[in-house]
Design a protein around this motif. Sequence first.
Motif, PDB file in Angstrom:
ATOM      1  N   THR A 102      -0.773  22.246 -40.436  1.00  0.00           N
ATOM      2  CA  THR A 102      -0.906  22.890 -41.739  1.00  0.00           C
ATOM      3  C   THR A 102      -1.981  23.960 -41.676  1.00  0.00           C
ATOM      4  O   THR A 102      -3.077  23.730 -41.166  1.00  0.00           O
ATOM      5  N   LEU A 103      -1.662  25.137 -42.196  1.00  0.00           N
ATOM      6  CA  LEU A 103      -2.634  26.222 -42.326  1.00  0.00           C
ATOM      7  C   LEU A 103      -3.213  26.142 -43.729  1.00  0.00           C
ATOM      8  O   LEU A 103      -2.477  26.234 -44.709  1.00  0.00           O
ATOM      9  N   LYS A 104      -4.524  25.921 -43.809  1.00  0.00           N
ATOM     10  CA  LYS A 104      -5.193  25.815 -45.106  1.00  0.00           C
ATOM     11  C   LYS A 104      -5.859  27.146 -45.409  1.00  0.00           C
ATOM     12  O   LYS A 104      -6.667  27.635 -44.638  1.00  0.00           O
ATOM     13  N   LEU A 105      -5.493  27.726 -46.553  1.00  0.00           N
ATOM     14  CA  LEU A 105      -5.988  29.041 -46.945  1.00  0.00           C
ATOM     15  C   LEU A 105      -6.765  28.945 -48.255  1.00  0.00           C
ATOM     16  O   LEU A 105      -6.273  28.370 -49.223  1.00  0.00           O
ATOM     17  N   ASN A 106      -7.981  29.502 -48.274  1.00  0.00           N
ATOM     18  CA  ASN A 106      -8.744  29.669 -49.504  1.00  0.00           C
ATOM     19  C   ASN A 106      -8.640  31.143 -49.861  1.00  0.00           C
ATOM     20  O   ASN A 106      -9.197  31.993 -49.168  1.00  0.00           O
ATOM     21  N   LEU A 107      -7.928  31.458 -50.947  1.00  0.00           N
ATOM     22  CA  LEU A 107      -7.630  32.845 -51.273  1.00  0.00           C
ATOM     23  C   LEU A 107      -8.027  33.220 -52.699  1.00  0.00           C
ATOM     24  O   LEU A 107      -7.427  34.106 -53.300  1.00  0.00           O
ATOM     25  N   GLY A 108      -9.025  32.550 -53.241  1.00  0.00           N
ATOM     26  CA  GLY A 108      -9.493  32.896 -54.575  1.00  0.00           C
ATOM     27  C   GLY A 108      -8.724  32.228 -55.690  1.00  0.00           C
ATOM     28  O   GLY A 108      -8.992  32.478 -56.859  1.00  0.00           O
ATOM     29  N   TYR A 109      -7.758  31.394 -55.366  1.00  0.00           N
ATOM     30  CA  TYR A 109      -7.052  30.632 -56.389  1.00  0.00           C
ATOM     31  C   TYR A 109      -7.890  29.417 -56.772  1.00  0.00           C
ATOM     32  O   TYR A 109      -8.842  29.055 -56.076  1.00  0.00           O
ATOM     33  N   SER A 110      -7.514  28.727 -57.839  1.00  0.00           N
ATOM     34  CA  SER A 110      -8.232  27.529 -58.247  1.00  0.00           C
ATOM     35  C   SER A 110      -7.926  26.349 -57.330  1.00  0.00           C
ATOM     36  O   SER A 110      -8.553  25.305 -57.432  1.00  0.00           O
ATOM     37  N   HIS A 111      -6.975  26.534 -56.431  1.00  0.00           N
ATOM     38  CA  HIS A 111      -6.578  25.478 -55.502  1.00  0.00           C
ATOM     39  C   HIS A 111      -6.488  26.051 -54.098  1.00  0.00           C
ATOM     40  O   HIS A 111      -6.441  27.268 -53.902  1.00  0.00           O
ATOM     41  N   GLU A 112      -6.450  25.170 -53.123  1.00  0.00           N
ATOM     42  CA  GLU A 112      -6.291  25.579 -51.728  1.00  0.00           C
ATOM     43  C   GLU A 112      -4.800  25.684 -51.422  1.00  0.00           C
ATOM     44  O   GLU A 112      -4.014  24.852 -51.853  1.00  0.00           O
ATOM     45  N   VAL A 113      -4.398  26.710 -50.685  1.00  0.00           N
ATOM     46  CA  VAL A 113      -2.995  26.892 -50.317  1.00  0.00           C
ATOM     47  C   VAL A 113      -2.753  26.188 -48.984  1.00  0.00           C
ATOM     48  O   VAL A 113      -3.447  26.457 -48.005  1.00  0.00           O
ATOM     49  N   ASN A 114      -1.793  25.270 -48.947  1.00  0.00           N
ATOM     50  CA  ASN A 114      -1.419  24.570 -47.720  1.00  0.00           C
ATOM     51  C   ASN A 114      -0.077  25.116 -47.254  1.00  0.00           C
ATOM     52  O   ASN A 114       0.935  24.945 -47.931  1.00  0.00           O
ATOM     53  N   PHE A 115      -0.074  25.782 -46.097  1.00  0.00           N
ATOM     54  CA  PHE A 115       1.140  26.374 -45.554  1.00  0.00           C
ATOM     55  C   PHE A 115       1.591  25.546 -44.364  1.00  0.00           C
ATOM     56  O   PHE A 115       0.907  25.478 -43.354  1.00  0.00           O
ATOM     57  N   GLU A 116       2.770  24.914 -44.493  1.00  0.00           N
ATOM     58  CA  GLU A 116       3.328  24.120 -43.397  1.00  0.00           C
ATOM     59  C   GLU A 116       3.938  25.055 -42.358  1.00  0.00           C
ATOM     60  O   GLU A 116       4.776  25.887 -42.692  1.00  0.00           O
ATOM     61  N   VAL A 117       3.528  24.914 -41.109  1.00  0.00           N
ATOM     62  CA  VAL A 117       4.022  25.771 -40.030  1.00  0.00           C
ATOM     63  C   VAL A 117       5.371  25.234 -39.554  1.00  0.00           C
ATOM     64  O   VAL A 117       5.482  24.063 -39.189  1.00  0.00           O
ATOM     65  N   PRO A 118       6.434  26.066 -39.559  1.00  0.00           N
ATOM     66  CA  PRO A 118       7.748  25.591 -39.125  1.00  0.00           C
ATOM     67  C   PRO A 118       7.816  25.411 -37.613  1.00  0.00           C
ATOM     68  O   PRO A 118       6.972  25.912 -36.868  1.00  0.00           O
ATOM     69  N   GLU A 119       8.863  24.696 -37.157  1.00  0.00           N
ATOM     70  CA  GLU A 119       9.102  24.507 -35.735  1.00  0.00           C
ATOM     71  C   GLU A 119       9.403  25.843 -35.065  1.00  0.00           C
ATOM     72  O   GLU A 119      10.035  26.700 -35.661  1.00  0.00           O
ATOM     73  N   GLY A 120       8.962  26.010 -33.838  1.00  0.00           N
ATOM     74  CA  GLY A 120       9.281  27.218 -33.088  1.00  0.00           C
ATOM     75  C   GLY A 120       8.177  28.254 -33.078  1.00  0.00           C
ATOM     76  O   GLY A 120       8.262  29.221 -32.336  1.00  0.00           O
ATOM     77  N   VAL A 121       7.173  28.104 -33.926  1.00  0.00           N
ATOM     78  CA  VAL A 121       6.047  29.032 -33.925  1.00  0.00           C
ATOM     79  C   VAL A 121       4.752  28.243 -33.868  1.00  0.00           C
ATOM     80  O   VAL A 121       4.695  27.088 -34.286  1.00  0.00           O
ATOM     81  N   THR A 122       3.714  28.871 -33.316  1.00  0.00           N
ATOM     82  CA  THR A 122       2.391  28.280 -33.333  1.00  0.00           C
ATOM     83  C   THR A 122       1.475  29.211 -34.101  1.00  0.00           C
ATOM     84  O   THR A 122       1.489  30.429 -33.897  1.00  0.00           O
ATOM     85  N   VAL A 123       0.707  28.644 -34.995  1.00  0.00           N
ATOM     86  CA  VAL A 123      -0.242  29.410 -35.798  1.00  0.00           C
ATOM     87  C   VAL A 123      -1.630  28.921 -35.440  1.00  0.00           C
ATOM     88  O   VAL A 123      -1.893  27.715 -35.392  1.00  0.00           O
ATOM     89  N   THR A 124      -2.537  29.870 -35.156  1.00  0.00           N
ATOM     90  CA  THR A 124      -3.918  29.539 -34.860  1.00  0.00           C
ATOM     91  C   THR A 124      -4.829  30.376 -35.742  1.00  0.00           C
ATOM     92  O   THR A 124      -4.447  31.461 -36.190  1.00  0.00           O
ATOM     93  N   ALA A 125      -6.015  29.877 -35.968  1.00  0.00           N
ATOM     94  CA  ALA A 125      -7.028  30.600 -36.733  1.00  0.00           C
ATOM     95  C   ALA A 125      -8.286  30.666 -35.875  1.00  0.00           C
ATOM     96  O   ALA A 125      -9.184  29.825 -36.005  1.00  0.00           O
ATOM     97  N   PRO A 126      -8.378  31.677 -34.958  1.00  0.00           N
ATOM     98  CA  PRO A 126      -9.537  31.757 -34.074  1.00  0.00           C
ATOM     99  C   PRO A 126     -10.846  31.979 -34.833  1.00  0.00           C
ATOM    100  O   PRO A 126     -11.888  31.485 -34.425  1.00  0.00           O
ATOM    101  N   LYS A 127     -10.796  32.710 -35.931  1.00  0.00           N
ATOM    102  CA  LYS A 127     -11.945  32.891 -36.822  1.00  0.00           C
ATOM    103  C   LYS A 127     -11.486  32.525 -38.222  1.00  0.00           C
ATOM    104  O   LYS A 127     -10.294  32.388 -38.474  1.00  0.00           O
ATOM    105  N   GLN A 128     -12.430  32.417 -39.138  1.00  0.00           N
ATOM    106  CA  GLN A 128     -12.054  32.089 -40.513  1.00  0.00           C
ATOM    107  C   GLN A 128     -11.301  33.226 -41.185  1.00  0.00           C
ATOM    108  O   GLN A 128     -10.591  33.008 -42.163  1.00  0.00           O
ATOM    109  N   THR A 129     -11.443  34.434 -40.664  1.00  0.00           N
ATOM    110  CA  THR A 129     -10.794  35.583 -41.291  1.00  0.00           C
ATOM    111  C   THR A 129      -9.644  36.124 -40.454  1.00  0.00           C
ATOM    112  O   THR A 129      -9.193  37.237 -40.693  1.00  0.00           O
ATOM    113  N   GLU A 130      -9.157  35.362 -39.477  1.00  0.00           N
ATOM    114  CA  GLU A 130      -8.038  35.792 -38.642  1.00  0.00           C
ATOM    115  C   GLU A 130      -7.006  34.680 -38.534  1.00  0.00           C
ATOM    116  O   GLU A 130      -7.362  33.506 -38.424  1.00  0.00           O
TER     117      GLU A 130
END
Length: 177
Positions: A102-130
């Motif tokens: 799960t990619l957790k994003l804080n984007l100024g909303y009142s809640h945290e956005v949880n983005f489920e990563v689908p099969e076949g791709v890899t998502v990484t967050a090397p820095k907090q802003t990348e």
Amino acid sequence: MSRIGKRPVELPSGVTASVSGQTIEVKGPKGTRSFTATDDVTIAVDENAVTVTPRGNSKRARQQWGMSRTMVANLVQGVTQGFKRELEIQGVGYRAQMQGNTLKLNLGYSHEVNFEVPEGVTVTAPKQTEVVVEGADQQLVGQVAANVREWRAPEPYKGKGIRYKGEYIFRKEGKKK
């Protein structure tokens, strides 16, 4: 005559391609990908190259010729190098982090956005802003990157939001007194 379509797709070492009917399957170090071409083109595999030729001289056959060759080239690139999209997050307090699948994003909303990563791709967050999206399927990598960007597209006044790396945001002038 299609300038793209007439060039054969070279198969690097370690990559094999097989054709059955109108479907080509390419196997390489990063997995297996397949593409089904329309009946307007013929796909042939030589020892280390794939050629695409049109059937007939109709407009549709010539359109499918270049597109099918590009799709085969993308399959070969996907199983050898893969595809990658990089996103930047700009804004005070905006950040991203991975937790499991799960990619957790804080984007100024009142809640945290949880983005489920689908099969076949890899998502990484090397820095907090990348955020880096990688995979063998070009369409899926681009779609996942677009879905992440959609949560907070960059706005034209301050430039806050999620943007592709190197993307230019046309900035507007604010209100005048």
